[in-house]
Design an enzyme around this catalytic site. Structure first.
Site, short mmCIF file in Angstrom:
data_model
loop_
_atom_site.label_atom_id
_atom_site.label_comp_id
_atom_site.label_asym_id
_atom_site.label_seq_id
_atom_site.Cartn_x
_atom_site.Cartn_y
_atom_site.Cartn_z
N ASP A 195 140.63 45.08 -32.72
CA ASP A 195 139.77 43.95 -32.41
C ASP A 195 139.91 43.51 -30.94
O ASP A 195 140.97 43.65 -30.35
CB ASP A 195 140.13 42.78 -33.33
N HIS A 227 134.02 48.85 -26.27
CA HIS A 227 134.23 49.82 -27.37
C HIS A 227 134.62 51.18 -26.81
O HIS A 227 135.46 51.87 -27.37
CB HIS A 227 132.96 49.94 -28.22
N LEU A 283 150.81 64.33 -38.71
CA LEU A 283 150.38 62.93 -38.82
C LEU A 283 149.04 62.95 -39.55
O LEU A 283 148.26 63.89 -39.37
CB LEU A 283 150.19 62.35 -37.39
C1 FPP Z 1 136.12 45.05 -32.99
O1 FPP Z 1 136.02 44.43 -31.72
C2 FPP Z 1 135.89 46.47 -32.86
C3 FPP Z 1 134.91 47.17 -33.49
C4 FPP Z 1 133.92 46.56 -34.39
C5 FPP Z 1 134.75 48.60 -33.26
C6 FPP Z 1 136.02 49.34 -33.00
C7 FPP Z 1 135.66 50.57 -32.34
C8 FPP Z 1 136.41 51.24 -31.43
C9 FPP Z 1 137.78 50.88 -31.00
C10 FPP Z 1 135.87 52.41 -30.74
C11 FPP Z 1 135.85 53.60 -31.58
C12 FPP Z 1 134.63 53.48 -32.37
C13 FPP Z 1 134.33 54.26 -33.34
C14 FPP Z 1 133.19 53.84 -34.20
C15 FPP Z 1 135.13 55.48 -33.57
P1 FPP Z 1 134.88 43.35 -31.52
O2 FPP Z 1 133.64 44.05 -31.11
O3 FPP Z 1 134.76 42.53 -32.75
O4 FPP Z 1 135.46 42.50 -30.33
P2 FPP Z 1 135.27 40.93 -30.13
O5 FPP Z 1 135.85 40.26 -31.33
O6 FPP Z 1 136.06 40.67 -28.89
O7 FPP Z 1 133.80 40.69 -29.95
#
Ligand code: FPP
Length: 229
Positions: free
Chosen positions: A2, A19, A113
């Site tokens: 997150d 992301h 892993l």
């Molecule tokens: C949450 O941060 C994150 C996600 C919803 C996506 C996580 C994805 C990745 C780490 C990249 C890899 C992606 C894939 C699909 C393999 P947020 O967007 O909720 O952040 P915020 O709370 O700061 O807005």
């Protein structure tokens, strides 16, 4: 994983840049996991609720996912990492699904892993699918409803065959589980850090594991019972 959006916003970037940076962080954490001798790591990449985000962000995440499977797939194979997923893949774009299935197939015999990616995953959706399958087994006479136990249920969850998590890390300062591994994490130790996922380094991961090692896990027993075991 997150905090990608906030990481990007603080830098005047677009959410998808967060992301992208977040996707790059994954290999650091996998390295950390291997160094610590961890055998299973599960990453919450896309929740069943994330479809409700703006279409541009969902599309960009799907594109990122397809690219990441392609880009990091060979790295997983090189490092003998088995790749699994949890979540309902049927809603993913067919080409992405094919790539995911191919990677699962080509890593199925590895055991250094196991990387489990939660994709279109939510505990409530997983539970509903498990209950539906058990109900069908009961209707078809394959199972006696009176014999249904936690074991029966756990074998129907997407995580069947994957041990329950010992340790659950959430980045970005939010202190909630957000429909993630709700049953499997019943006895997991929880760890919350304010660090946004794109800044979550291998070193911080290893520090978190060091903290885990100091925890006393009691599983409903008393501290004395555990110490005299
Ligand atoms: C949450 O941060 C994150 C996600 C919803 C996506 C996580 C994805 C990745 C780490 C990249 C890899 C992606 C894939 C699909 C393999 P947020 O967007 O909720 O952040 P915020 O709370 O700061 O807005």
């Amino acid at each position: 994983m997150d905090g990608n959006g906030r990481w990007a916003k603080e830098r005047g970037l677009k959410r998808i840049d967060g992301h992208k940076k977040g996707a790059e962080r994954i290999s650091d954490v996998l390295e950390g996991a291997m160094e610590c001798g961890i055998k299973y790591i599960t990453l919450y990449a896309f929740s069943s609720e994330n479809w409700n985000r703006p279409k541009t962000e969902v599309d960009a995440l799907m594109k990122l996912l397809a690219g990441a499977v392609e880009k990091y797939g060979s790295k997983l194979i090189q490092n003998k990492v088995r790749f699994l997923t949890i979540g309902d893949l049927s809603a993913l774009p067919p080409k992405t699904r094919q790539k995911i299935e191919a990677l699962k197939q080509s890593t199925k015999d590895f055991s250094a892993l196991t990387l489990v990616m939660a994709l279109n995953y939510g505990s409530r959706d997983e539970m509903a699918r498990a209950v539906s399958s058990i109900a069908q087994d009961a209707i078809d006479g394959r199972i006696n409803p009176k014999s249904i136990s936690w074991e029966t249920i756990s074998q129907k969850l997407d995580t069947a065959g994957v041990p329950d998590p010992d340790f659950l890390i959430r980045t970005s300062g939010e202190m909630r589980l957000s429909n993630y591994l709700m049953m499997q994490a019943a006895y997991a130790e929880l760890y919350f850090t304010r660090t946004y996922w794109p800044d979550f380094t291998k070193e911080e991961f290893i520090r978190a594991i060091d903290e885990y090692k100091m925890r006393e896990r009691r599983y409903g027993l008393t501290a004395d019972q555990i110490r005299n075991k």
